[in-house]
Design an enzyme around this catalytic site. Structure first.
Site, PDB file in Angstrom:
ATOM      1  N   ARG A 142      -8.978  13.094   3.380  1.00  0.00           N
ATOM      2  CA  ARG A 142      -8.786  13.044   4.706  1.00  0.00           C
ATOM      3  C   ARG A 142      -9.097  14.438   5.354  1.00  0.00           C
ATOM      4  O   ARG A 142      -8.830  15.465   4.446  1.00  0.00           O
ATOM      5  CB  ARG A 142      -7.528  12.675   5.438  1.00  0.00           C
ATOM      6  CG  ARG A 142      -6.773  11.438   5.125  1.00  0.00           C
ATOM      7  CD  ARG A 142      -5.450  11.152   5.643  1.00  0.00           C
ATOM      8  NE  ARG A 142      -5.091   9.759   5.252  1.00  0.00           N
ATOM      9  CZ  ARG A 142      -4.462   9.449   4.305  1.00  0.00           C
ATOM     10  NH1 ARG A 142      -3.861  10.642   3.405  1.00  0.00           N
ATOM     11  NH2 ARG A 142      -4.008   8.167   3.948  1.00  0.00           N
ATOM     12  N   LYS A 159      -0.073  11.854   4.153  1.00  0.00           N
ATOM     13  CA  LYS A 159       0.759  11.393   5.381  1.00  0.00           C
ATOM     14  C   LYS A 159       1.948  11.242   4.991  1.00  0.00           C
ATOM     15  O   LYS A 159       2.258  10.998   3.844  1.00  0.00           O
ATOM     16  CB  LYS A 159       0.121   9.956   5.892  1.00  0.00           C
ATOM     17  CG  LYS A 159      -1.105  10.113   6.753  1.00  0.00           C
ATOM     18  CD  LYS A 159      -1.440   8.663   7.078  1.00  0.00           C
ATOM     19  CE  LYS A 159      -2.732   8.591   8.052  1.00  0.00           C
ATOM     20  NZ  LYS A 159      -3.204   7.436   8.855  1.00  0.00           N
ATOM     21  N   HIS A 208     -14.601  11.460   8.252  1.00  0.00           N
ATOM     22  CA  HIS A 208     -13.766  10.322   7.600  1.00  0.00           C
ATOM     23  C   HIS A 208     -14.625   9.069   6.897  1.00  0.00           C
ATOM     24  O   HIS A 208     -14.378   8.537   5.971  1.00  0.00           O
ATOM     25  CB  HIS A 208     -12.933   9.481   8.674  1.00  0.00           C
ATOM     26  CG  HIS A 208     -12.009   8.814   8.059  1.00  0.00           C
ATOM     27  ND1 HIS A 208     -10.818   9.708   7.636  1.00  0.00           N
ATOM     28  CD2 HIS A 208     -11.473   7.570   8.118  1.00  0.00           C
ATOM     29  CE1 HIS A 208      -9.771   8.909   7.191  1.00  0.00           C
ATOM     30  NE2 HIS A 208     -10.347   7.533   7.390  1.00  0.00           N
ATOM     31  N   ARG A 268     -14.962   9.702   3.181  1.00  0.00           N
ATOM     32  CA  ARG A 268     -13.710   9.366   2.455  1.00  0.00           C
ATOM     33  C   ARG A 268     -13.998   7.776   2.007  1.00  0.00           C
ATOM     34  O   ARG A 268     -13.638   7.286   1.171  1.00  0.00           O
ATOM     35  CB  ARG A 268     -12.363   9.321   3.299  1.00  0.00           C
ATOM     36  CG  ARG A 268     -11.123   8.739   2.673  1.00  0.00           C
ATOM     37  CD  ARG A 268     -10.077   9.350   3.528  1.00  0.00           C
ATOM     38  NE  ARG A 268      -8.959   8.478   3.593  1.00  0.00           N
ATOM     39  CZ  ARG A 268      -7.790   8.666   2.449  1.00  0.00           C
ATOM     40  NH1 ARG A 268      -7.875   9.374   1.646  1.00  0.00           N
ATOM     41  NH2 ARG A 268      -6.646   7.668   2.606  1.00  0.00           N
ATOM     42  N   HIS A 277      -3.050   5.701  -0.115  1.00  0.00           N
ATOM     43  CA  HIS A 277      -2.575   4.829   0.625  1.00  0.00           C
ATOM     44  C   HIS A 277      -0.966   4.273   0.216  1.00  0.00           C
ATOM     45  O   HIS A 277      -0.986   3.990  -1.025  1.00  0.00           O
ATOM     46  CB  HIS A 277      -3.490   3.442   0.643  1.00  0.00           C
ATOM     47  CG  HIS A 277      -4.953   3.641   1.292  1.00  0.00           C
ATOM     48  ND1 HIS A 277      -6.017   2.955   0.915  1.00  0.00           N
ATOM     49  CD2 HIS A 277      -5.287   4.774   2.308  1.00  0.00           C
ATOM     50  CE1 HIS A 277      -6.875   3.440   1.709  1.00  0.00           C
ATOM     51  NE2 HIS A 277      -6.430   4.369   2.419  1.00  0.00           N
ATOM     52  N   TYR A 315     -11.833  -2.275   1.417  1.00  0.00           N
ATOM     53  CA  TYR A 315     -13.007  -1.908   0.790  1.00  0.00           C
ATOM     54  C   TYR A 315     -13.762  -3.197  -0.002  1.00  0.00           C
ATOM     55  O   TYR A 315     -15.038  -3.126  -0.306  1.00  0.00           O
ATOM     56  CB  TYR A 315     -12.825  -0.697  -0.171  1.00  0.00           C
ATOM     57  CG  TYR A 315     -12.299   0.392   0.717  1.00  0.00           C
ATOM     58  CD1 TYR A 315     -13.193   1.177   1.513  1.00  0.00           C
ATOM     59  CD2 TYR A 315     -10.938   0.996   0.675  1.00  0.00           C
ATOM     60  CE1 TYR A 315     -13.015   2.129   2.279  1.00  0.00           C
ATOM     61  CE2 TYR A 315     -10.727   1.975   1.466  1.00  0.00           C
ATOM     62  CZ  TYR A 315     -11.673   2.467   2.230  1.00  0.00           C
ATOM     63  OH  TYR A 315     -11.366   3.761   2.862  1.00  0.00           O
TER      64      TYR A 315
END
Length: 310
Positions: A162, A188, A255, A258, A281, A290
């Protein structure tokens, strides 16, 4: 306790105890401020704990209906309902009372959008050539800007980071030729992960560090014109400027690199669980988006090639 005080307490809980990201806290702040305003308009006074405890499902449905009329899409209303669920459950745990207002409520179903990736050639072009043209609107030395931008966007595509993760790196974190096999990234929620680094990424970082004006270990790896940590908006503007010159699609954003990293790995046969780990994730369902990108690419190839597709 007034509703605004209760809201401040909940946001502090999110940030400090749940370790939610600043963006998540701000999104919840906006959602819940809108809801408190809705309740105040319909009751004639700012809500307190008693008023919030007395809410009914119809009150929340009314709020969501008002937001739909104001233009909120399904995804936005689903997030606002999630904010309310967390807030009201927090109040019930902290101050007592029930959560009857949430009974039977189901949010609008919002299918996650298919990530828009660049083609392999487009992604490589960004990483390789973005430093070729200097943006005259920026007060930076062209050679330094070029080396930094190539290093940054090569890192984004080569490691699937990110933009915030890349810009949080310090000089001591720089993956250099002959260094450690993987880059440690903080994502995150403060979660860390290890990402392998390609030789092309290491070389681009080394070329940037050769011109870096402040190579102290704790200095930001990517610097702005004034010597501070590079602002994400500046990086986004760099790519926006380049994509218009190069004729790249409008979804060519930091982004998207990514997304391209993950999509190209999947197309090359990488395991979905491995991609999940590389991207950081929390849920496999997020990474599974994806597979829809890959299926869409297959369908487009079929439409172009099959004699009966028309």
């Amino acid at each position: 306790m007034e509703g605004e005080v209760a809201l401040a307490d909940y946001l502090a809980h999110l940030a400090q105890q749940r370790r939610a990201s600043p963006n998540t806290v701000e999104a919840y702040r906006g959602d819940l401020s809108l809801f408190l305003g809705f309740v105040a308009r319909h009751t004639g006074e700012a809500p307190d704990l008693a008023a919030l405890s007395a809410l009914r499902p119809a009150d929340i449905r009314g709020f969501l209906a008002e937001r739909a009329a104001a233009g909120d899409g399904n995804a936005t209303r689903a997030r606002r309902l999630a904010s309310l669920r967390g807030f009201l459950r927090h109040l019930a745990r902290r101050h007592g009372g029930g959560t009857e207002a949430l009974a039977g409520l189901r949010g609008p179903r919002a299918r996650a959008p298919v990530p828009r990736a660049l083609s392999p050639d487009e992604a490589r072009e960004v990483a390789r050539d973005i430093g070729a043209v200097h943006d005259p609107a920026r007060a930076e030395q062209p050679a330094m800007q070029a080396a930094r931008d190539v290093a940054l966007f090569t890192l984004l595509y080569g490691c699937g980071l990110r933009i915030g993760e890349a810009l949080a790196l310090d000089v001591k974190d720089a993956p250099l030729p002959g260094g450690t096999a993987a880059l440690r990234v903080t994502g995150k929620g403060g979660k860390t992960r290890l990402v392998p680094v390609l030789p092309a990424v290491r070389q681009a970082i080394a070329a940037w560090l050769a011109q870096h004006p402040d190579r102290r270990p704790d200095a930001p790896l990517f610097l702005g014109a004034r010597g501070g940590r590079l602002d994400p908006a500046i990086a986004q503007r760099s790519l926006r400027h380049w994509r218009r010159l190069a004729g790249l699609p409008e979804h060519a954003t930091p982004h998207a690199l990514r997304h391209s990293f993950a999509t190209h790995l999947l197309g090359g046969g990488a395991d979905l669980r491995a991609i999940q780990e590389l991207l950081g994730h929390a849920s496999l369902s997020t990474t599974q988006r994806y597979t829809r990108v890959d299926a869409a690419a297959l369908l487009e190839t079929w439409r172009k090639a099959h004699p009966r597709a028309g």
